[in-house]
Design a protein around this motif. Structure first.
Motif, PDB file in Angstrom:
ATOM      1  N   ASN A 198     -10.405  -1.949   9.510  1.00 15.24           N
ATOM      2  CA  ASN A 198     -10.946  -1.316   8.686  1.00 15.24           C
ATOM      3  C   ASN A 198      -9.616  -1.575   7.854  1.00 15.24           C
ATOM      4  OD1 ASN A 198     -12.039  -0.047   6.348  1.00 15.24           O
ATOM      5  ND2 ASN A 198     -13.423   1.407   7.351  1.00 15.24           N
ATOM      6  N   HIS A 200      -9.559  -0.214   4.797  1.00 18.94           N
ATOM      7  CA  HIS A 200      -8.974   1.304   4.338  1.00 18.94           C
ATOM      8  C   HIS A 200      -8.936   2.071   4.969  1.00 18.94           C
ATOM      9  CE1 HIS A 200      -9.375  -1.549   0.959  1.00 18.94           C
ATOM     10  NE2 HIS A 200     -10.914  -2.222   1.619  1.00 18.94           N
ATOM     11  N   LYS A 201      -9.330   2.704   5.808  1.00 12.71           N
ATOM     12  CA  LYS A 201      -9.344   4.149   6.492  1.00 12.71           C
ATOM     13  C   LYS A 201      -7.737   3.846   7.474  1.00 12.71           C
ATOM     14  CE  LYS A 201     -11.235   5.226  11.506  1.00 12.71           C
ATOM     15  NZ  LYS A 201     -11.410   6.152  10.613  1.00 12.71           N
ATOM     16  N   THR A 202      -8.298   5.601   6.813  1.00 15.81           N
ATOM     17  CA  THR A 202      -6.752   6.778   6.388  1.00 15.81           C
ATOM     18  C   THR A 202      -6.639   6.809   7.898  1.00 15.81           C
ATOM     19  OG1 THR A 202      -7.837   7.860   5.115  1.00 15.81           O
ATOM     20  CG2 THR A 202      -5.932   8.704   5.957  1.00 15.81           C
ATOM     21  N   ASN A 254       1.055   5.775   1.563  1.00 19.30           N
ATOM     22  CA  ASN A 254      -0.162   4.183   2.241  1.00 19.30           C
ATOM     23  C   ASN A 254      -0.882   4.672   3.129  1.00 19.30           C
ATOM     24  OD1 ASN A 254       1.017   2.881   0.327  1.00 19.30           O
ATOM     25  ND2 ASN A 254       1.969   1.785   1.444  1.00 19.30           N
ATOM     26  N   LYS A 257      -3.646   7.550   2.373  1.00 16.98           N
ATOM     27  CA  LYS A 257      -4.608   6.533   1.125  1.00 16.98           C
ATOM     28  C   LYS A 257      -5.739   6.061   1.075  1.00 16.98           C
ATOM     29  CE  LYS A 257      -0.557   7.985  -2.850  1.00 16.98           C
ATOM     30  NZ  LYS A 257       0.552   7.046  -4.168  1.00 16.98           N
ATOM     31  N   GLY A 258      -5.617   5.985   2.437  1.00 19.44           N
ATOM     32  CA  GLY A 258      -6.099   4.545   3.170  1.00 19.44           C
ATOM     33  C   GLY A 258      -5.932   3.201   3.060  1.00 19.44           C
ATOM     34  N   ASN A 259      -5.118   2.791   2.773  1.00 25.62           N
ATOM     35  CA  ASN A 259      -4.637   1.707   2.809  1.00 25.62           C
ATOM     36  C   ASN A 259      -3.463   1.012   3.588  1.00 25.62           C
ATOM     37  OD1 ASN A 259      -2.749  -0.722   2.139  1.00 25.62           O
ATOM     38  ND2 ASN A 259      -1.886   0.001   0.254  1.00 25.62           N
ATOM     39  N   SER A 261      -3.024  -2.131   4.133  1.00 23.67           N
ATOM     40  CA  SER A 261      -2.253  -3.858   3.966  1.00 23.67           C
ATOM     41  C   SER A 261      -1.242  -4.239   4.864  1.00 23.67           C
ATOM     42  CB  SER A 261      -2.673  -3.844   2.588  1.00 23.67           C
ATOM     43  OG  SER A 261      -1.422  -3.079   2.117  1.00 23.67           O
ATOM     44  N   ASN A 266      -2.249  -3.350   9.250  1.00 22.72           N
ATOM     45  CA  ASN A 266      -3.761  -4.788   9.171  1.00 22.72           C
ATOM     46  C   ASN A 266      -3.942  -5.481  10.139  1.00 22.72           C
ATOM     47  OD1 ASN A 266      -1.724  -6.408   9.315  1.00 22.72           O
ATOM     48  ND2 ASN A 266      -0.760  -6.726   7.419  1.00 22.72           N
TER      49      ASN A 266
END
Length: 290
Positions: A198, A200-202, A254, A257-259, A261, A266
């Motif tokens: 995921n 977008h997972k913190t 990042n 913030k749940g980033n 990438s 990633n």
């Protein structure tokens, strides 16, 4: 035995260490868990570990030198470190010939835990580790429950307190995730009941911990088995400077913030929010992140 109960107890034990008495320097939250990878070799080849694949994590036999241990100890004393040093990382720590020196030196600056598969352990060595002021030894038993009596015998003959050693059942099969909190180790392991990645997972990992490799390189967390992104090197900078530096700050912001990438995040499916909530809150306040 229930592997879920073992995992739960381990998380509770680590939570007590990590969440207790959060320390600051100039309003900067300090880490509470530092893993040291003393030696890049393991005598086992567990299927859920990257060490089972030589193309990913080959045994190089590189090992941490005393000069690095001395430098780290000095850095920790200067920053008034109050957390734990965990001797584990990318290899079997008891294979390092200087394990007693390392334990004794680091224990002058920190609480020291040794996490081992137990194969090199003897009553004589366990006694020496205890006298070197280690806080605890955790033995992961991978073969079966018959190992319990073996290690109880070693503990008794070593004349150390029974509570000094924690025996952990890790002999379960794939359908029970091998008795560990299974992750894909940032994309290097595919076996078992892996959850999806995921992006977008913190993740709280870089708010309270990091890993130092045998050569002094500092990595974001122990999931980065391919050693993709080093935050710095403790032979070139002080630990506190690396912890508060731009590289760490960028990843920390990042991930809060749940980033996910950026590499290696990633490729990682780890639940990075199981520990470190108090640290995450403190860093959010520091960075003014809602």
């Amino acid at each position: 035995m229930d592997p879920k109960e073992t995992i739960k107890k381990n998380l509770q034990r680590r939570s007590t260490i990590i969440e207790k008495d959060l320390k600051f320097i100039n309003e900067i939250p300090l880490p509470k868990w530092i893993e040291l990878s003393l030696i890049d070799v393991c005598n086992r080849s567990c299927s859920f570990c990257p060490k089972s694949d030589d193309s990913v994590a080959p045994d190089t036999y590189n090992k941490m030198e005393r000069v690095l241990i001395d430098k780290l100890t000095s850095d920790l004393i200067r920053m008034n470190y109050s957390g734990t040093i965990a001797l584990c990382g990318y290899g079997e720590p008891l294979l390092h010939k200087d394990i007693i020196y390392i334990t004794e030196k680091l224990s002058s600056a920190s609480s020291v835990e040794i996490i081992t598969n137990g194969d090199p352990l003897s009553s004589k060595l366990l006694n020496k580790i205890y006298k070197a002021n280690a806080h605890r030894v955790l033995v992961s038993m991978y073969d079966g429950p018959e190992q319990i009596e073996k290690f109880k015998k070693i503990i008794k003959e070593s004349n150390v307190p029974e509570e000094f050693v924690i025996l952990r059942d890790r002999w379960y099969k794939e359908e029970k995730d091998f008795g560990v909190k299974l992750t894909n180790r940032a994309g290097t392991v595919k076996i078992g009941n892996q959850v999806d990645i995921n992006l977008h997972k913190t993740c709280y990992y870089p708010t309270y911990q990091f890993l130092i490799d045998w050569n002094g390189n500092v990595y974001l967390c122990p999931q980065d088995w391919q050693r993709k992104v080093a935050m710095g090197n403790i032979m070139q900078d002080e630990v506190l400077k690396i912890w508060t530096g731009n590289s760490f700050s960028k990843f920390r912001k990042n991930l809060l913030k749940g980033n996910r990438s950026a590499s290696p995040c990633n490729s990682c499916n780890a639940n990075g929010c199981m520990l470190g909530a108090s640290h995450a809150t403190a860093w959010r306040k520091k960075y003014k992140i809602n």
